[in-house]
Scaffold this active site. Structure first.
Site, mmCIF file in Angstrom:
data_model
loop_
_atom_site.group_PDB
_atom_site.id
_atom_site.type_symbol
_atom_site.label_atom_id
_atom_site.label_comp_id
_atom_site.label_asym_id
_atom_site.label_seq_id
_atom_site.Cartn_x
_atom_site.Cartn_y
_atom_site.Cartn_z
ATOM 1 N N LYS B 182 8.442 7.665 -2.927
ATOM 2 C CA LYS B 182 7.918 6.375 -2.466
ATOM 3 C C LYS B 182 6.510 6.163 -2.999
ATOM 4 O O LYS B 182 5.587 6.888 -2.640
ATOM 5 C CB LYS B 182 7.860 6.305 -0.937
ATOM 6 C CG LYS B 182 7.445 4.906 -0.443
ATOM 7 C CD LYS B 182 7.114 4.857 1.026
ATOM 8 C CE LYS B 182 5.669 5.185 1.323
ATOM 9 N NZ LYS B 182 4.713 4.173 0.828
ATOM 10 N N GLU B 256 -1.484 17.343 -0.483
ATOM 11 C CA GLU B 256 -2.744 17.169 -1.224
ATOM 12 C C GLU B 256 -3.512 16.089 -0.498
ATOM 13 O O GLU B 256 -3.157 14.917 -0.562
ATOM 14 C CB GLU B 256 -2.470 16.743 -2.673
ATOM 15 C CG GLU B 256 -1.726 17.759 -3.510
ATOM 16 C CD GLU B 256 -2.580 18.968 -3.864
ATOM 17 O OE1 GLU B 256 -3.795 18.981 -3.567
ATOM 18 O OE2 GLU B 256 -2.012 19.919 -4.439
ATOM 19 N N CYS B 290 -9.597 11.711 -4.509
ATOM 20 C CA CYS B 290 -9.727 12.638 -3.380
ATOM 21 C C CYS B 290 -10.733 13.745 -3.687
ATOM 22 O O CYS B 290 -11.390 14.266 -2.792
ATOM 23 C CB CYS B 290 -8.373 13.221 -3.011
ATOM 24 S SG CYS B 290 -7.483 13.898 -4.407
ATOM 25 N N GLU B 387 -14.653 10.879 4.413
ATOM 26 C CA GLU B 387 -14.282 10.413 3.085
ATOM 27 C C GLU B 387 -14.369 8.885 3.062
ATOM 28 O O GLU B 387 -13.729 8.210 3.868
ATOM 29 C CB GLU B 387 -12.848 10.872 2.790
ATOM 30 C CG GLU B 387 -12.478 10.746 1.345
ATOM 31 C CD GLU B 387 -11.088 11.300 1.058
ATOM 32 O OE1 GLU B 387 -10.219 11.209 1.934
ATOM 33 O OE2 GLU B 387 -10.881 11.807 -0.061
#
Lengths: 286, 479
Positions: B182, B256, B290, B387
């Site tokens: 997806k 991840e 990331c 983040e």
């Protein structure tokens, strides 16, 4: 008149010390026939947290040692265990009701397993690490490093089972908090005595005796624990609950394996389960 | 006043890409209508609606998993590695042939500059397929056995739509698994173009299935009982939810997740190179990375010097049309993400950090955020801990290597870190002490198919890329 024997009080093993449970509780451990063998400490949530603090404190020093040195220390545990084999055989026969031959087999296997894992300390990097030929002018190397503090629920078969789950975790540089076999905890604490006199720094291995259902959830949800080995959990619902709790800080999880043949040679996976791969890049130039 | 050094516009042509008004799901080798509703994907640089895309329902996901299972059992797991390899090589070649098309579409749907999609994303995507194609018939040499897991359910993010697809699909297929993937709801188009590439390569039906949709579709894949392996790249929050969802099952998982990388600059570093590395570390792909170097740790003695050079360099970044070949910083991927970046930046100011943004004119349509740097940041500030996933850099200072290590490691994340110094022994000692999966020394944001990538701590588990990346898709030699 016959001599009155001196009975041993079994305590916890935390940070290289042998404290009683802070809760003041203990539980009765019977032999195979149901008569009292000894009392073992019934560890509490606070004991588990103290053990994590000790394991965290020990992590930097232990993981920072050379692999050669860690190998020597684990080998030393085997040496000391070899010297005290009769004691372990007697304890196992008494608590588990197994034959002398069988007890000897398990003690032999536990000692040999320690020796086997000791040898891996300075080889695992070469077997699971590598240089990567990237398409560019870079020096690039992948090496394994320990995950950190690992909570381990030890399986039954207290000596061989315990050695089989603890040795792979520590030989690679992790520190551990172990919940010993609930039914047969005594040899686990005696093994703690062996480790305490084998140059293993305090806190690298911490042994808690008590019930899995009471202690394990606190370790599974503890934010300063990096991995959890559920090998000794036989209750499926509890295992699922612990694995879900471990997600709180994305602990590395080893799921229960009820059908493990502990006498067979283990592969690498008990070591690699609690290793991280670090990849370092540097440009190549003049 | 116009500078005589101003660049003339150099737009890449859109003509190479044919975007259909609507897209279905790719199941069992065919495009099919989904049974759920559809949603729109927009060009974040212009807010233009690009296409209608089907939102896969639970029933659609079930069909895709069934197709993947059939293909796994009947075809793909039985095929020799050498034959599987040839399909992967074919795909790699077609990606190269259609590279421009893929790059343009990626930039239109994602908002990233064409020079990145063209020169970084697409070449690495092709390289991944080439690299893992070669493993397919050599698995026994890798040390993880050669038994595939079965059906892999894979959910990927919007920041590198094609690259993440390649990271997931190439090793899965090489190891003999089939996949249901997806793509993110804001960037589905290149995955659907990849589906056409699978058709063009005559890949057996069902080996690759692409289902589009949002969170609910992702959950349906992850929790499907006939999925043997879950691979996810995305937020730490969703990663934790996935880890909980698979608890008690036999599913193998790799995650991840997020990061908050420290980029550490020592006083003996070549400062101009370090500044380039800082800029690349945080402004590459609008900071939607990331492993972005979002925390600059600079040694106190050179902090002022680094900051003045950094601001001077940031002022030269060209922000704007992603399809312009001169653009350095493109559009923020979505209105939602822009709102999050703005919110955290405002919190940074409210908590007392000093904000400076590069002077640049932002287009009036689309989602844009000027490259921004915060100074006077402490470890307690939210902009130093959370983040932001945008072009926002937080700057902290340190005096000693130990202080740098302490600050660098002081987050729940552990994905990447950067070290800039001329001293080799210091690089090696820092690399040893930093708790992160990737350490870039005197460079940053480098990727290669041969090189494992993945995090420590809450940045997730498992590695993608390299020999290590095979482990996630094989039963393991020990089991």
């Amino acid at each position: 008149m016959s001599r009155i024997d001196v009975r041993k009080t079994y305590k916890l093993y935390i940070g290289g010390q042998f404290p009683r449970s802070e809760s003041g509780r203990s539980y009765v451990v019977n032999d195979a026939k149901g008569t009292l063998l000894a009392n073992a400490s019934l560890a509490s949530r606070k004991d588990a947290r103290d053990a994590v603090v000790a394991a965290r404190a020990a992590f930097g020093g232990w993981s920072g040692r050379t692999a050669y040195n860690r190998a020597q220390v684990v080998y030393r545990v085997a040496e000391v265990l070899e010297g005290r084999r009769e004691q372990f055989e007697a304890e196992m026969r008494a608590s588990e009701g197994i034959s002398a031959a069988r007890a000897r087999t398990y003690v032999d296997a536990a000692i040999d397993r320690l020796v086997w894992y000791a040898g891996w300390a300075d080889k695992i990097t070469q077997v699971v690490g590598n240089a990567n030929p990237v398409a560019g002018p870079y020096f690039n190397l992948s090496t394994p490093e320990p995950s950190g503090v690992i909570a381990v629920v030890a399986p039954a078969g207290p000596l061989l089972g315990l050695v089989s789950v603890v040795a792979p975790a520590i030989v690679t540089g992790n520190t551990v908090v172990v919940i010993a076999s609930e039914q047969h905890p005594l040899t686990s604490i005696t093994l703690g005595e062996v480790m305490a006199t084998s140059d293993l720094p305090g806190g690298v291995v911490n042994v808690l005796t008590g019930t899995q259902a009471e202690i394990a959830p606190w370790l599974a949800s503890h934010m300063d624990v990096n991995g959890i080995d559920l090998t000794g959990i036989t209750d499926e619902a509890l295992a699922t609950e612990l694995e879900a709790a471990a997600a709180d800080n994305l602990k590395r999880v080893r799921r229960p394996a009820p059908d493990t043949d502990w006498l067979a040679e283990p592969g690498l996976d008990r070591m690699t389960q609690f290793l991280e791969t670090k990849t370092v890049w540097h440009p190549i130039g003049v | 006043m116009t500078s005589p050094f101003e660049y003339a516009p150099a737009p890449e042509s859109r003509a190479v890409v044919d975007i259909k008004p609507s897209y279905g799901l790719f199941v069992n080798g065919e495009f099919v209508d989904g049974s759920g509703t559809s949603f729109k994907t927009v060009n974040p640089a212009t807010e233009e609606v690009l296409a209608e895309v089907a939102e896969a329902s639970d029933a659609d996901v079930d069909e895709a998993v069934k197709a993947a299972r059939r293909a796994y059992t009947r075809v793909w797991s039985r095929m020799s590695g050498a034959e599987r390899a040839k399909y992967l090589y074919r795909i790699a070649r077609i990606i190269q042939e259609r590279g421009r098309e893929l790059a343009v579409l990626e930039s239109i749907d994602n908002g990233k500059p064409i020079k990145e999609s063209r020169d970084v994303d697409v070449p690495i995507v092709a390289a991944h397929f080439f690299y893992y194609a070669g493993w397919a018939d050599k698995l026994k040499y890798a040390g993880y056995g050669d038994t595939p897991l079965g059906v892999a359910g894979q959910v990927i993010p919007w920041n590198f739509p094609l690259l993440m697809l390649a990271w997931k699909i190439a090793p899965a297929l090489a190891c003999g698994n089939t996949v249901v993937l997806k793509p993110a709801e804001t960037t589905p188009l290149t995955a659907l173009l990849f589906a056409e590439i699978c058709q063009q390569a005559d890949l057996p039906p069902g080996v690759v299935n692409i289902v589009t949709g949002a969170g609910a579709t992702g959950r349906a894949i992850v929790s499907h009982p006939d999925v043997d392996k879950v691979a996810f790249t995305g937020s730490t929050e969703v990663g934790k939810a996935i880890a909980r969802a698979v608890a008690g099952t036999d599913k193998k998982v790799t995650l991840e997740l997020g990061g908050k990388a420290a980029n550490i600059v020592f006083d003996d570093a070549p400062l101009d190179q370090a500044v380039e590395g800082i800029v690349n570390g945080i402004f590459f792909n609008q900071g939607h990375v990331c492993c972005a170097g979002s925390r600059l740790l600079v040694q106190e003695s050179v902090a002022d010097e680094v900051m003045s050079r950094l601001k001077r360099r940031m002022a030269t970044l060209r922000v704007g049309d992603p399809l312009d070949k001169n653009t350095d910083v493109g559009a923020i991927n979505s209105a939602e993400q822009l709102a999050k970046i703005r919110e955290l930046s405002e919190i940074g100011e409210a908590e007392g950090a000093e904000r400076w943004s590069a002077p640049c004119e932002l287009p009036s349509n689309g989602y844009w955020f000027a490259p921004t740097v915060f100074t006077g940041v402490t470890q307690a500030h939210r902009i130093a801990r959370e983040e932001i996933f945008g072009p926002v850099l937080s700057v902290l200072t340190f005096r000693t290597p130990s202080e740098a290590v302490e600050k660098a490691n002081n987050t729940p994340f552990g994905l990447s870190a950067g070290v800039w110094t001329d001293k080799g022994s210091r690089i090696l000692s820092m690399a040893n002490r930093l708790r992160a999966g990737v350490i870039w020394a005197n460079t940053f944001n480098k990727f290669d198919p041969t090189s494992p990538f993945g995090g420590y701590k809450e940045s997730g588990y498992g590695r993608e890329g390299g020999r290590h990346g095979l482990e996630a898709y094989l039963k393991g030699a020990d089991n």
